[in-house]
Motif scaffolding. Structure first.
Motif, PDB file in Angstrom:
ATOM      1  N   CYS A  47       0.873  -1.169   0.000  1.00 52.80           N
ATOM      2  CA  CYS A  47       0.000   0.000   0.000  1.00 52.80           C
ATOM      3  C   CYS A  47       0.920   1.231   0.000  1.00 52.80           C
ATOM      4  CB  CYS A  47      -0.854  -0.041   1.263  1.00 52.80           C
ATOM      5  SG  CYS A  47      -1.951   1.378   1.437  1.00 52.80           S
ATOM      6  N   CYS A  56      -2.231  -3.680   5.970  1.00 53.19           N
ATOM      7  CA  CYS A  56      -2.584  -2.268   6.139  1.00 53.19           C
ATOM      8  C   CYS A  56      -3.874  -2.144   6.964  1.00 53.19           C
ATOM      9  CB  CYS A  56      -2.759  -1.614   4.765  1.00 53.19           C
ATOM     10  SG  CYS A  56      -3.505   0.022   4.878  1.00 53.19           S
ATOM     11  N   TRP A  59      -7.028  -0.777   5.085  1.00 55.34           N
ATOM     12  CA  TRP A  59      -7.748  -1.727   4.238  1.00 55.34           C
ATOM     13  C   TRP A  59      -8.512  -2.761   5.051  1.00 55.34           C
ATOM     14  CZ3 TRP A  59      -9.353  -0.097   0.024  1.00 55.34           C
ATOM     15  CH2 TRP A  59      -8.596   0.837  -0.690  1.00 55.34           C
TER      16      TRP A  59
HETATM   17 ZN   LIG Z   1      -2.196   1.560   3.683  1.00 56.04          ZN
END
Ligand SMILES: [Zn+2]
Length: 335
Positions: A47, A56, A59
């Protein structure tokens, strides 16, 4: 209705940069390309925040918020790309080709022949709208920017009753875009070689193209975009040059905020565009670190006279029509 700003452009025209720059506004969020392709190696894809995409936290929150809307969502297989519905038949019909209104009706009819397309299209439309809603909700934004670029995707988003779509038509000198298409790893990926290909490094030889192929791709994408824009009310779209954006990011950003009915005073400084954008996928420039925006004019020194002539033979006339000076060699091709 969710407000969505769609960046309509040929490949390698600066769309990821533009999406990140727009996200400097407090009311704007972006994930880059919402029509993200299936990520083959999601465990080794970064990311833009630096985390591996599956690690992440943002997400993960998106996944949870989508689950709250009864949608199973995985950023590595987002299911938001219309051209991925139903395999090769649909994919071929969604390729950018020079089309007018009649050809567009033929494409609609041909897509309608696919049972998978008819069955799945409403769910993909809903998925796109819910993803836009979740991105706005989690970031406290009013507008989501989608830098997916293709005209065919825009055509279907415009039919989505849950979305209010405005269009930014981003154009770059075709010779610069074509050079990047010829060798995306060298000219359109992270500056640091070890951060290329989504963050794992390496050479993208399978994606290298000849100048004729790159010029054709640029021409068809822009022709298709121009056909679609001709069907829209002028208040619904705005033109932007990549070169103007890089020369005056502050002024161009202000112009775009006004177009999107946003107060320019609510934006953070241009040089904070990387921090402001948050969690972007797509072009490798999102993994760079430079705060300065500078136009990439490498085509002027890198392209040979043979390559410039090959570009002109395919796309020179359209490039001139779009305002990019004289063709670099005597114009011969269609455009
Ligand atoms: Zn991220």
């Amino acid at each position: 209705m969710i407000d969505l700003a769609y960046i309509l452009a040929a490949r390698h025209s600066g769309s990821t940069l533009l999406a990140m720059l727009l996200a400097t506004h407090r009311q704007v969020c972006t994930m880059g390309e919402m029509a993200t392709a299936y990520l083959d190696d999601a465990e080794r894809y970064r990311c833009s925040c630096g985390a591996w995409i599956r690690q992440c936290r943002f997400w993960r929150s998106v996944q949870e918020a989508m689950a709250g809307r009864a949608v199973i969502f995985d950023i590595a297989a987002a299911g938001t790309d219309f051209s991925s519905i139903g395999g090769r038949y649909v994919r071929r019909l969604c390729l950018p080709l020079h089309r007018g209104p009649l050809a567009e009706r033929c494409r609609d009819a041909a897509l309608g022949l696919s049972g998978a397309w008819r069955r799945t299209l409403p769910a993909v439309q809903r998925r796109n709208a819910l993803l836009a809603e979740v991105l706005c909700e989690l970031t406290g934004s009013q507008v989501v920017v989608d830098s997916s670029k293709t005209a065919v995707r825009l055509k279907y988003l415009l039919r989505n009753p849950m979305l209010n779509v405005k269009v930014i038509h981003l154009v770059r000198d075709g010779r610069g875009a074509a050079l990047a298409t010829m060798g995306p790893d060298r000219c359109a990926d992270a500056a640091d070689p070890v951060r290329r290909q989504g963050g794992v490094g390496g050479v993208r030889a399978a994606e290298w193209r000849s100048m004729a192929q790159a010029a054709r791709q640029w021409r068809r994408s822009n022709e298709e975009a121009l056909h679609l824009l001709a069907t829209l009310r002028p208040s619904r779209w705005i033109d932007l040059r990549y070169e103007a954006l890089c020369a005056d990011p502050e002024g161009q950003r202000r112009r775009l905020f006004r177009f999107l009915a946003l107060d320019p005073a609510e934006a953070c400084p241009v040089d904070q565009f990387r921090q402001a954008a948050g969690h972007v996928i797509g072009n490798g420039m999102r993994l760079d670190t430079a705060a300065i925006i500078a136009a990439d004019h490498r085509w002027r020194s890198v392209l040979t006279s043979e390559q410039l002539a090959a570009f002109d033979a395919v796309a020179g006339r359209l490039n001139v029509r779009l305002g990019y000076g004289e063709a670099s060699a005597p114009p011969g091709g269609v455009g």
